[in-house]
Design a protein around this motif. Structure first.
Motif, short mmCIF file in Angstrom:
data_model
loop_
_atom_site.label_atom_id
_atom_site.label_comp_id
_atom_site.label_asym_id
_atom_site.label_seq_id
_atom_site.Cartn_x
_atom_site.Cartn_y
_atom_site.Cartn_z
N PRO A 188 18.74 -45.35 -49.42
CA PRO A 188 17.70 -44.91 -50.37
C PRO A 188 18.27 -44.29 -51.64
O PRO A 188 17.69 -44.43 -52.72
CB PRO A 188 16.87 -43.90 -49.58
N VAL A 189 19.42 -43.60 -51.53
CA VAL A 189 20.03 -43.00 -52.72
C VAL A 189 20.47 -44.09 -53.70
O VAL A 189 20.16 -44.05 -54.90
CB VAL A 189 21.23 -42.11 -52.33
N LEU A 190 21.22 -45.07 -53.20
CA LEU A 190 21.68 -46.15 -54.07
C LEU A 190 20.52 -46.99 -54.57
O LEU A 190 20.51 -47.43 -55.73
CB LEU A 190 22.68 -47.04 -53.32
N SER A 191 19.54 -47.24 -53.72
CA SER A 191 18.37 -48.01 -54.14
C SER A 191 17.65 -47.33 -55.31
O SER A 191 17.25 -47.99 -56.27
CB SER A 191 17.41 -48.17 -52.96
N THR A 192 17.53 -46.01 -55.23
CA THR A 192 16.89 -45.27 -56.31
C THR A 192 17.72 -45.31 -57.59
O THR A 192 17.19 -45.50 -58.69
CB THR A 192 16.67 -43.81 -55.88
N LEU A 193 19.04 -45.15 -57.46
CA LEU A 193 19.91 -45.22 -58.63
C LEU A 193 19.85 -46.60 -59.28
O LEU A 193 19.80 -46.72 -60.52
CB LEU A 193 21.35 -44.89 -58.23
N PHE A 194 19.82 -47.64 -58.47
CA PHE A 194 19.74 -49.00 -59.01
C PHE A 194 18.40 -49.23 -59.71
O PHE A 194 18.34 -49.86 -60.78
CB PHE A 194 19.92 -50.03 -57.90
N ALA A 195 17.32 -48.74 -59.11
CA ALA A 195 16.00 -48.91 -59.72
C ALA A 195 15.89 -48.13 -61.03
O ALA A 195 15.32 -48.61 -62.01
CB ALA A 195 14.91 -48.44 -58.75
N LEU A 196 16.46 -46.93 -61.07
CA LEU A 196 16.47 -46.14 -62.31
C LEU A 196 17.26 -46.85 -63.39
O LEU A 196 16.86 -46.87 -64.57
CB LEU A 196 17.05 -44.76 -62.03
N THR A 197 18.39 -47.43 -63.01
CA THR A 197 19.21 -48.17 -63.98
C THR A 197 18.43 -49.34 -64.57
O THR A 197 18.48 -49.59 -65.79
CB THR A 197 20.49 -48.68 -63.32
N ALA A 198 17.70 -50.04 -63.72
CA ALA A 198 16.94 -51.20 -64.18
C ALA A 198 15.78 -50.80 -65.09
O ALA A 198 15.56 -51.42 -66.14
CB ALA A 198 16.43 -52.00 -62.99
N THR A 199 15.02 -49.78 -64.70
CA THR A 199 13.84 -49.40 -65.49
C THR A 199 14.23 -48.74 -66.81
O THR A 199 13.76 -49.13 -67.88
CB THR A 199 12.93 -48.47 -64.70
N LEU A 200 15.09 -47.72 -66.74
CA LEU A 200 15.50 -47.03 -67.97
C LEU A 200 16.32 -47.97 -68.86
O LEU A 200 16.11 -48.02 -70.08
CB LEU A 200 16.29 -45.78 -67.62
N GLY A 201 17.24 -48.70 -68.25
CA GLY A 201 18.04 -49.64 -69.03
C GLY A 201 17.19 -50.73 -69.65
O GLY A 201 17.43 -51.16 -70.79
N GLY A 202 16.17 -51.20 -68.92
CA GLY A 202 15.29 -52.23 -69.44
C GLY A 202 14.53 -51.77 -70.67
O GLY A 202 14.41 -52.51 -71.66
N ILE A 203 14.03 -50.54 -70.64
CA ILE A 203 13.32 -50.01 -71.81
C ILE A 203 14.26 -49.83 -72.99
O ILE A 203 13.94 -50.19 -74.13
CB ILE A 203 12.63 -48.68 -71.46
N LEU A 204 15.43 -49.30 -72.74
CA LEU A 204 16.39 -49.05 -73.82
C LEU A 204 16.85 -50.35 -74.46
O LEU A 204 17.06 -50.41 -75.68
CB LEU A 204 17.58 -48.25 -73.30
N LEU A 205 17.00 -51.41 -73.67
CA LEU A 205 17.41 -52.70 -74.22
C LEU A 205 16.26 -53.40 -74.95
O LEU A 205 16.47 -54.07 -75.96
CB LEU A 205 17.94 -53.60 -73.11
N ALA A 206 15.05 -53.26 -74.41
CA ALA A 206 13.91 -53.95 -74.99
C ALA A 206 13.33 -53.24 -76.21
O ALA A 206 12.52 -53.82 -76.93
CB ALA A 206 12.82 -54.11 -73.93
#
Length: 304
Positions: free
Chosen positions: A242-260
Motif C-alpha cells: 500500500p505504501v508503494l501503491s500510494t507513492l506511485f498513484a501520487l506520482t501519476a496524478t501530480l505528475g500528470g497535472i504538472l505535465l498537462a
C-alpha cells in the motif's frame, strides 16, 4: 477526422506538435492557478493507492470499470440538470457498488452483472451528454479527465468524500485483508466476510466517483489498479504494497497535472502514461529480482 488532418500536418511541419504535448510557456504564471487541483490530485492519489491494493487483492479491476460506467452516467445526468457533478457521480457509483456488493464473493455472478451494467451505464451517460447543450469541454472531461480550476468548495467536497471512503477502509483494513487473502478461514474465525463485501464495494464506489474527476470514466483503472499492480510486482509485504501503491498513484496524478498544465491535451494521457511507465519499470525490476534470487539459490545449492 478529415478536418483534423491539415491541422496535424501543419503542426508537424513546424514542430509545434511537441509544443502541444510539452509546452512550458508561461508555466510559472499558470502554476498558481491549479494549486487546488494539485491538492485534489494528492487526495485522489492517496485514495487510489490505498483502495487499489484491495482492488488487486480481491481481483476487482473489472468491477471498478463497471462502477465507473454508472458513475459516468450519474455525472452526466448531474451535468444535464445543472447540479453537482461530484454528487451525481457518487450517486451513480453507489448504485452500482450496492448492486455488486450484494453479490458478495460470487465472481461469476458479479462479472455477469458488470457485463450488463457497463454498456447500460455508458449508453445512459452518452444520452445525457447528447442532451446537454453546454460547453463541449465539460462533456469530454467526464470521459477522459481534465484540468479544471477547482475552487475551495469543490476541494472541500472532494476532501470530505475521500475522508469518508478512507475512514471506512481504515476501520475494516485488517479483517478485509484477512478476508481477501483467505475468505474461508477468515469466515471460520468469525470475520464478517459477507458483510465486508458490500461495505467495501460502497466505499470503493465513492473512491471511483471522485477518481473520475481527474482521469475520467474511461481511464479510472489507471488510478485504482495500475499503481497497486506495479507495487505487487516488486514486493509482497503487506506494509510496502500500500505504501508503494500510494507513492506511485501520487506520482501519476501530480505528475500528470504538472505535465498537462502547459498543453492543450487532457490530463488523462499523462496520468495513464506515467502509471503505465511505472508499471513497466516495476515489472522489469521484479523480473530482475526474481532472476537474481534464483541464481543465488542455485549458486548456494550447488556445493551442497
Amino acid at each position: 477526422m478529415t478536418s483534423l488532418a491539415p491541422a496535424v500536418v501543419a503542426a508537424g511541419s513546424d514542430g509545434s506538435v511537441w509544443q502541444v504535448i510539452f509546452s512550458f510557456d508561461n508555466y510559472t504564471e499558470l502554476l498558481p492557478l491549479v494549486r487546488n487541483s494539485l491538492w485534489a490530485a494528492a487526495i485522489l492519489g492517496v485514495v487510489g493507492g490505498l483502495f487499489g491494493t484491495f482492488v488487486i487483492m480481491r481481483d476487482l479491476p473489472f468491477a471498478v470499470h463497471g462502477i465507473s460506467e454508472l458513475s459516468f452516467a450519474g455525472a452526466a445526468a448531474a451535468l444535464l440538470l445543472g447540479s453537482s457533478v461530484i454528487t451525481g457521480s457518487i450517486i451513480g457509483s453507489l448504485l452500482a457498488a450496492a448492486i455488486l456488493g450484494a453479490l458478495g464473493t460470487r465472481a461469476r455472478d458479479r462479472n455477469s452483472v458488470i457485463g450488463v451494467l457497463m454498456p447500460f451505464g455508458l449508453g445512459l451517460g452518452v444520452l445525457f451528454l447528447s442532451l446537454y447543450q453546454g460547453r463541449a469541454a465539460n462533456k469530454f472531461g467526464l470521459l477522459t479527465g481534465q484540468i479544471v480550476a477547482v475552487d475551495q468548495t469543490q476541494l472541500s467536497d472532494l476532501a470530505v468524500a475521500a475522508g469518508v471512503a478512507l475512514l471506512a477502509l481504515i476501520v475494516m483494513w485488517r479483517p478485509l485483508t484477512f478476508a481477501s487473502v483467505d475468505p474461508e478461514v477468515a469466515e471460520a474465525r468469525g470475520v464478517p466476510v459477507r458483510l465486508l463485501a458490500p461495505v467495501f464495494m460502497i466505499a470503493l464506489g465513492i473512491a471511483v466517483a471522485i477518481s473520475i474527476q481527474v482521469v475520467g470514466a474511461l481511464l479510472v483503472l489507471a488510478l485504482l489498479c495500475t499503481p497497486a499492480a506495479a507495487a505487487i510486482r516488486v514486493t509482497a509485504s503487506p506494509f510496502w504494497v500500500p505504501v508503494l501503491s500510494t507513492l506511485f498513484a501520487l506520482t501519476a496524478t501530480l505528475g500528470g497535472i504538472l505535465l498537462a498544465l502547459g498543453s492543450r491535451i487532457p490530463i488523462s494521457p499523462y496520468v495513464t502514461t506515467l502509471s503505465f511507465a511505472i508499471y513497466l519499470l516495476c515489472r522489469l525490476a521484479g523480473r530482475v529480482r526474481s532472476r537474481h534470487g534464483w541464481s543465488s539459490r542455485t549458486h548456494h545449492a550447488g556445493p551442497a
